[in-house]
Design a protein around this motif. Sequence first.
Motif, PDB file in Angstrom:
ATOM      1  N   ASP A 125      10.380   4.305 -14.796  1.00  0.00           N
ATOM      2  CA  ASP A 125       9.759   4.633 -16.082  1.00  0.00           C
ATOM      3  C   ASP A 125       8.484   3.828 -16.295  1.00  0.00           C
ATOM      4  O   ASP A 125       8.462   2.794 -16.977  1.00  0.00           O
ATOM      5  CB  ASP A 125      10.754   4.373 -17.230  1.00  0.00           C
ATOM      6  CG  ASP A 125      11.936   5.324 -17.190  1.00  0.00           C
ATOM      7  OD1 ASP A 125      11.773   6.442 -16.684  1.00  0.00           O
ATOM      8  OD2 ASP A 125      13.011   4.934 -17.672  1.00  0.00           O
ATOM      9  N   ASP A 126       7.393   4.339 -15.726  1.00  0.00           N
ATOM     10  CA  ASP A 126       6.104   3.702 -15.954  1.00  0.00           C
ATOM     11  C   ASP A 126       5.533   4.182 -17.291  1.00  0.00           C
ATOM     12  O   ASP A 126       6.173   4.965 -18.020  1.00  0.00           O
ATOM     13  CB  ASP A 126       5.138   3.986 -14.800  1.00  0.00           C
ATOM     14  CG  ASP A 126       4.914   5.482 -14.558  1.00  0.00           C
ATOM     15  OD1 ASP A 126       5.275   6.306 -15.431  1.00  0.00           O
ATOM     16  OD2 ASP A 126       4.380   5.830 -13.492  1.00  0.00           O
ATOM     17  N   VAL A 127       4.335   3.737 -17.627  1.00  0.00           N
ATOM     18  CA  VAL A 127       3.727   4.067 -18.918  1.00  0.00           C
ATOM     19  C   VAL A 127       3.596   5.572 -19.109  1.00  0.00           C
ATOM     20  O   VAL A 127       3.934   6.115 -20.173  1.00  0.00           O
ATOM     21  CB  VAL A 127       2.349   3.385 -19.052  1.00  0.00           C
ATOM     22  CG1 VAL A 127       1.614   3.900 -20.286  1.00  0.00           C
ATOM     23  CG2 VAL A 127       2.507   1.866 -19.136  1.00  0.00           C
ATOM     24  N   GLU A 128       3.112   6.262 -18.091  1.00  0.00           N
ATOM     25  CA  GLU A 128       2.899   7.706 -18.196  1.00  0.00           C
ATOM     26  C   GLU A 128       4.211   8.449 -18.425  1.00  0.00           C
ATOM     27  O   GLU A 128       4.283   9.383 -19.238  1.00  0.00           O
ATOM     28  CB  GLU A 128       2.210   8.226 -16.933  1.00  0.00           C
ATOM     29  CG  GLU A 128       1.804   9.704 -17.006  1.00  0.00           C
ATOM     30  CD  GLU A 128       0.837  10.007 -18.147  1.00  0.00           C
ATOM     31  OE1 GLU A 128       0.884  11.152 -18.658  1.00  0.00           O
ATOM     32  OE2 GLU A 128       0.047   9.125 -18.528  1.00  0.00           O
ATOM     33  N   ARG A 129       5.246   8.035 -17.722  1.00  0.00           N
ATOM     34  CA  ARG A 129       6.553   8.688 -17.871  1.00  0.00           C
ATOM     35  C   ARG A 129       7.120   8.448 -19.273  1.00  0.00           C
ATOM     36  O   ARG A 129       7.704   9.347 -19.881  1.00  0.00           O
ATOM     37  CB  ARG A 129       7.509   8.181 -16.801  1.00  0.00           C
ATOM     38  CG  ARG A 129       8.824   8.947 -16.751  1.00  0.00           C
ATOM     39  CD  ARG A 129       9.441   8.852 -15.383  1.00  0.00           C
ATOM     40  NE  ARG A 129      10.682   9.602 -15.315  1.00  0.00           N
ATOM     41  CZ  ARG A 129      11.138  10.178 -14.210  1.00  0.00           C
ATOM     42  NH1 ARG A 129      10.421  10.129 -13.093  1.00  0.00           N
ATOM     43  NH2 ARG A 129      12.283  10.817 -14.203  1.00  0.00           N
TER      44      ARG A 129
END
Length: 217
Positions: A125-129
Amino acid sequence: MYRTVFLKISFICFLFSFLACADIDKTEKLPYYNKPDFTPLFLKTTEEVNLKVTHQIADFSCVDQYGKTITQQDINGKIHIASFIFTSCGSICPTITKNMKLLQNEFKNDHNLVMLSYSVTPWIDDVERLKIYAQVNKIDAPNWHLLTGKKAEIYKLARQSYFAEEDLGFTKDSTQFLHTEHILLVDKNKRIRGIYNGTLELEAQQLVKDIKALEKE
């Protein structure tokens, strides 16, 4: 005679009013939780609290769905809510998010409340996700942060600071997957004041009431 009756009636009215107020104070005062077993401590004075409640949420640093760094500075002097989710979860997380939206509806513009949803799969879960997850679930409150960061830090924070799991979380191997339905209520001094089952709407409704009570303290 009439004066005596009047005085007695006045005294009875005062007594009932006093007891009613005392009862309100008692029910609105939330307990403190100082240990992972969540034994409630009902304390009346600041001196008692400072003496008996030694546990506080530790410092942290994560990044939210907007790419903004969120640290302990963002919750200083504010009530905050903590939940633990991951975007690919197909079981309890969608329900937790749905119930957290009850808080969004009530406290969206409340500058004294912060909602933190930590990802327990931060390597995915990176920023974009997280941003996409927020858009899909209509999470738009400026005080609700979906957080990612270092796995070790998030897991340590969840287990040692928030006592997020049912058993003594901090005794577990740090590599063991963290998955909990708990939502934690923390006061402006970073002390735990409530634990709730995030999969139950009734618990979320109670949390709304408890936040309002805590704001009055």
